[in-house]
Design a protein around this motif. Structure first.
Motif, PDB file in Angstrom:
ATOM      1  N   GLN A 134      24.806  34.071  34.652  1.00  0.00           N
ATOM      2  CA  GLN A 134      25.322  35.284  35.297  1.00  0.00           C
ATOM      3  C   GLN A 134      26.730  35.099  35.874  1.00  0.00           C
ATOM      4  O   GLN A 134      27.293  36.030  36.424  1.00  0.00           O
ATOM      5  CB  GLN A 134      24.365  35.782  36.380  1.00  0.00           C
ATOM      6  N   ILE A 135      27.293  33.908  35.725  1.00  0.00           N
ATOM      7  CA  ILE A 135      28.630  33.634  36.244  1.00  0.00           C
ATOM      8  C   ILE A 135      29.622  33.634  35.094  1.00  0.00           C
ATOM      9  O   ILE A 135      29.420  32.968  34.085  1.00  0.00           O
ATOM     10  CB  ILE A 135      28.664  32.299  37.006  1.00  0.00           C
ATOM     11  N   SER A 136      30.680  34.411  35.281  1.00  0.00           N
ATOM     12  CA  SER A 136      31.767  34.459  34.290  1.00  0.00           C
ATOM     13  C   SER A 136      32.870  33.514  34.731  1.00  0.00           C
ATOM     14  O   SER A 136      33.064  33.270  35.923  1.00  0.00           O
ATOM     15  CB  SER A 136      32.328  35.878  34.185  1.00  0.00           C
ATOM     16  N   ARG A 137      33.598  32.998  33.767  1.00  0.00           N
ATOM     17  CA  ARG A 137      34.716  32.105  34.037  1.00  0.00           C
ATOM     18  C   ARG A 137      35.944  32.634  33.310  1.00  0.00           C
ATOM     19  O   ARG A 137      35.841  33.108  32.180  1.00  0.00           O
ATOM     20  CB  ARG A 137      34.388  30.683  33.571  1.00  0.00           C
ATOM     21  N   MET A 138      37.103  32.548  33.974  1.00  0.00           N
ATOM     22  CA  MET A 138      38.327  33.086  33.399  1.00  0.00           C
ATOM     23  C   MET A 138      39.499  32.181  33.752  1.00  0.00           C
ATOM     24  O   MET A 138      39.666  31.825  34.921  1.00  0.00           O
ATOM     25  CB  MET A 138      38.569  34.500  33.946  1.00  0.00           C
ATOM     26  N   PRO A 139      40.316  31.824  32.770  1.00  0.00           N
ATOM     27  CA  PRO A 139      41.494  31.028  33.086  1.00  0.00           C
ATOM     28  C   PRO A 139      42.514  31.852  33.863  1.00  0.00           C
ATOM     29  O   PRO A 139      42.679  33.044  33.641  1.00  0.00           O
ATOM     30  CB  PRO A 139      42.046  30.631  31.710  1.00  0.00           C
ATOM     31  N   TRP A 140      43.156  31.193  34.796  1.00  0.00           N
ATOM     32  CA  TRP A 140      44.217  31.795  35.587  1.00  0.00           C
ATOM     33  C   TRP A 140      45.283  30.722  35.744  1.00  0.00           C
ATOM     34  O   TRP A 140      45.077  29.731  36.432  1.00  0.00           O
ATOM     35  CB  TRP A 140      43.681  32.236  36.945  1.00  0.00           C
TER      36      TRP A 140
END
Length: 159
Positions: free
Chosen positions: A129-135
């Protein structure tokens, strides 16, 4: 359509917009403050509690610790989504745990993949349920992807 939830939880996606809480380690205070402003302006969300204003409370006494802890817990409780700036610290991971227990959407922003596993890997970062996104440190480049993620969260919650 009808809300899938009930009461306050079901109403969280209606009204003047979504609310977010940004969790990060104290060492990332300035970056977190910049992200909070960017998300409020560009993402059209409202921060429930901006802990970056007070900064470190070390040495300010137990009453101050309690006041800040209660404000941060309430900030997470009032949030529609939690955003964690990796790697996060102990407090950020307590806030992550509150968000997991509440079942609200969670997004982990990371500058490098190494940030996901500092100081050691956390299995909780990889819950389905956790999304990950590069920043990469540039708010403009990821904001489009962030808005798309927010849109998906709304679609998944409101019929």
């Amino acid at each position: 359509g009808q809300d899938q939830g009930q009461g306050q939880e079901g109403d969280r996606w209606r009204g003047d917009g979504m609310k977010f809480y940004l969790a990060a380690q104290l060492a990332d205070r300035e970056v977190a403050a910049t992200l909070i402003r960017a998300i409020e302006v560009e993402g059209d969300l409202r921060c429930t509690y901006d802990w970056t204003v007070s900064g470190s409370v070390v040495g300010k006494g137990l009453a101050c610790y309690q006041e800040v802890a209660e404000a941060e817990v309430e900030g997470v409780r009032q949030a529609d989504v939690l955003i964690l700036l990796a790697p996060g610290g102990r407090g950020a991971h307590v806030e992550l745990g509150i968000a997991i227990a509440r079942g609200i959407p969670i997004l982990i922003l990371y500058r490098t993949l190494d940030d996901m596993d500092k100081p050691y890997p956390s299995v909780f970062h990889y819950l389905p349920q956790i999304s990950r996104m590069p920043w990469g440190g540039n708010e403009t480049n990821w904001m489009k992807s962030f808005r798309e993620w927010i849109g998906k969260q709304k679609e998944g919650r409101v019929a």
